[in-house]
Design an enzyme around this catalytic site. Sequence first.
Site, mmCIF file in Angstrom:
data_model
loop_
_atom_site.group_PDB
_atom_site.id
_atom_site.type_symbol
_atom_site.label_atom_id
_atom_site.label_comp_id
_atom_site.label_asym_id
_atom_site.label_seq_id
_atom_site.Cartn_x
_atom_site.Cartn_y
_atom_site.Cartn_z
ATOM 1 N N GLY A 13 0.837 -1.210 0.000
ATOM 2 C CA GLY A 13 0.000 0.000 0.000
ATOM 3 C C GLY A 13 0.864 1.250 0.000
ATOM 4 C CB VAL B 109 -1.817 -7.618 0.046
ATOM 5 C CG1 VAL B 109 -0.674 -6.665 -0.283
ATOM 6 C CG2 VAL B 109 -3.052 -6.861 0.538
ATOM 7 C CE1 TYR C 291 -8.961 0.290 8.742
ATOM 8 C CE2 TYR C 291 -9.364 1.274 10.900
ATOM 9 C CZ TYR C 291 -8.572 1.132 9.773
ATOM 10 O OH TYR C 291 -7.392 1.827 9.694
ATOM 11 C CB ALA C 292 -13.087 -2.184 15.204
ATOM 12 C CB ALA D 166 -9.590 -6.002 10.031
ATOM 13 C CE LYS D 167 -5.892 -1.280 10.121
ATOM 14 N NZ LYS D 167 -4.765 -1.730 9.269
HETATM 15 P P1 NAP Z 1 -4.544 5.150 2.056
HETATM 16 O O1 NAP Z 1 -4.049 6.541 1.861
HETATM 17 O O2 NAP Z 1 -5.948 4.821 1.690
HETATM 18 O O3 NAP Z 1 -3.538 4.151 1.304
HETATM 19 C C1 NAP Z 1 -3.741 2.777 1.338
HETATM 20 C C2 NAP Z 1 -3.045 2.155 0.141
HETATM 21 O O4 NAP Z 1 -3.271 0.734 0.182
HETATM 22 C C3 NAP Z 1 -3.609 2.654 -1.205
HETATM 23 O O5 NAP Z 1 -2.568 3.032 -2.066
HETATM 24 C C4 NAP Z 1 -4.373 1.446 -1.712
HETATM 25 O O6 NAP Z 1 -4.408 1.323 -3.118
HETATM 26 C C5 NAP Z 1 -3.558 0.301 -1.131
HETATM 27 N N1 NAP Z 1 -4.308 -0.952 -1.158
HETATM 28 C C6 NAP Z 1 -5.624 -1.146 -0.864
HETATM 29 N N2 NAP Z 1 -5.969 -2.426 -1.059
HETATM 30 C C7 NAP Z 1 -4.851 -3.065 -1.503
HETATM 31 C C8 NAP Z 1 -4.595 -4.415 -1.882
HETATM 32 N N3 NAP Z 1 -5.548 -5.349 -1.869
HETATM 33 N N4 NAP Z 1 -3.342 -4.737 -2.309
HETATM 34 C C9 NAP Z 1 -2.363 -3.784 -2.346
HETATM 35 N N5 NAP Z 1 -2.562 -2.498 -1.988
HETATM 36 C C10 NAP Z 1 -3.795 -2.141 -1.568
HETATM 37 O O7 NAP Z 1 -4.403 4.684 3.576
HETATM 38 P P2 NAP Z 1 -3.499 5.243 4.801
HETATM 39 O O8 NAP Z 1 -4.312 6.207 5.555
HETATM 40 O O9 NAP Z 1 -2.141 5.606 4.317
HETATM 41 O O10 NAP Z 1 -3.445 3.909 5.701
HETATM 42 C C11 NAP Z 1 -2.372 2.983 5.635
HETATM 43 C C12 NAP Z 1 -2.576 1.926 6.723
HETATM 44 O O11 NAP Z 1 -2.651 2.555 8.010
HETATM 45 C C13 NAP Z 1 -3.871 1.126 6.563
HETATM 46 O O12 NAP Z 1 -3.661 -0.212 6.963
HETATM 47 C C14 NAP Z 1 -4.799 1.828 7.524
HETATM 48 O O13 NAP Z 1 -5.845 0.982 7.943
HETATM 49 C C15 NAP Z 1 -3.853 2.199 8.643
HETATM 50 N N6 NAP Z 1 -4.321 3.304 9.491
HETATM 51 C C16 NAP Z 1 -4.569 4.551 8.964
HETATM 52 C C17 NAP Z 1 -5.001 5.572 9.802
HETATM 53 C C18 NAP Z 1 -5.297 6.973 9.302
HETATM 54 O O14 NAP Z 1 -5.770 7.798 10.101
HETATM 55 N N7 NAP Z 1 -5.046 7.294 8.041
HETATM 56 C C19 NAP Z 1 -5.200 5.327 11.154
HETATM 57 C C20 NAP Z 1 -4.944 4.060 11.659
HETATM 58 C C21 NAP Z 1 -4.497 3.055 10.808
HETATM 59 P P3 NAP Z 1 -5.606 1.982 -3.978
HETATM 60 O O15 NAP Z 1 -5.411 3.443 -3.870
HETATM 61 O O16 NAP Z 1 -5.394 1.468 -5.370
HETATM 62 O O17 NAP Z 1 -6.882 1.512 -3.340
#
Ligand code: NAP
Length: 249
Positions: free
Chosen positions: A9, A60, A150-151, A153-154
């Site tokens: 990602g 993934v 989501y909760a 999963a996390k």
């Molecule tokens: P994001 O900006 O939405 O980026 C997530 C990336 O993962 C995107 O580029 C997406 O690709 C890619 N992705 C989705 N499904 C995929 C798959 N099946 N195979 C490969 N790549 C895939 O998210 P983020 O905010 O940076 O979050 C990153 C991680 O941190 C996640 O696990 C999220 O749950 C966790 N997190 C985030 C926050 C927050 O506040 N942002 C808080 C807690 C935890 P596409 O664009 O093509 O869909």
Amino acid sequence: MTRTAIVTGAARGIGAATARRLAADGNAVAVLDLDEAQCADTVRAITDAGGRALAVGANVADAASVERAVARVAEELGAPTILVNNAGIIRDNLLFKMTEDDWDAVMNVHLRGAFLMSRAVQEHQVKAGWGRIVNLSSTSALGNRGQANYAAAKAGMQGFTKTLAIELGRYGVTANAIAPGFIVTDMTRSTADRLGVGFDDFIAHNAKEIPVQRAGYPDDIAAAASFFCSDEAGFVSGQVLYVAGGPRA
Ligand code: NAP
């Protein structure tokens, strides 16, 4: 020593910042995301800074795609010994409106994805007698309205991490989880859109509730990932680090 890292990602958000940081730390980095073309910006940022990176398109949640991707990284960059399971999606809805597809999609990307990637990469880590796995959890693991999928999963990511730590420790492999709070990315932007709130107002509103009185940024998470992936962190395993500007969500 140059090691090879895979960040899933990594086309944007936290994954992109983590890929850039691990490259700055001296690792060759596979920038993995669903669409290989979308990885170009992250790869360019790394190579412009003098690092080595490879764009890898893979899903993934798909076993064959994961196997192909990890084999390609091993061949073109070197055997991967660092893995950051960061790819994620949200499909928020209150329980009574949540569809089976919303549930399955979230489980598949976060849990099945981390499982498949870790299973494929551990082979290289065990062979090397050294490895680092970092899994992205979330403060939502403690419960969050509209995020039953989501909760779950996390929270699952935390149990998964602790088990990897127990199983792989004898091979020099550590596994840790980072549980971010509110981080400014496209993911939180889409939550603001869903709630019909402007993103700047949404950030300001959330920041008020955070003890350090600001939102988090992808680099805040990348710094924690960098620590877990370092040689110095070899005695830290099976831990969950909340990076949330305070002690709770
Ligand atoms: P994001 O900006 O939405 O980026 C997530 C990336 O993962 C995107 O580029 C997406 O690709 C890619 N992705 C989705 N499904 C995929 C798959 N099946 N195979 C490969 N790549 C895939 O998210 P983020 O905010 O940076 O979050 C990153 C991680 O941190 C996640 O696990 C999220 O749950 C966790 N997190 C985030 C926050 C927050 O506040 N942002 C808080 C807690 C935890 P596409 O664009 O093509 O869909």
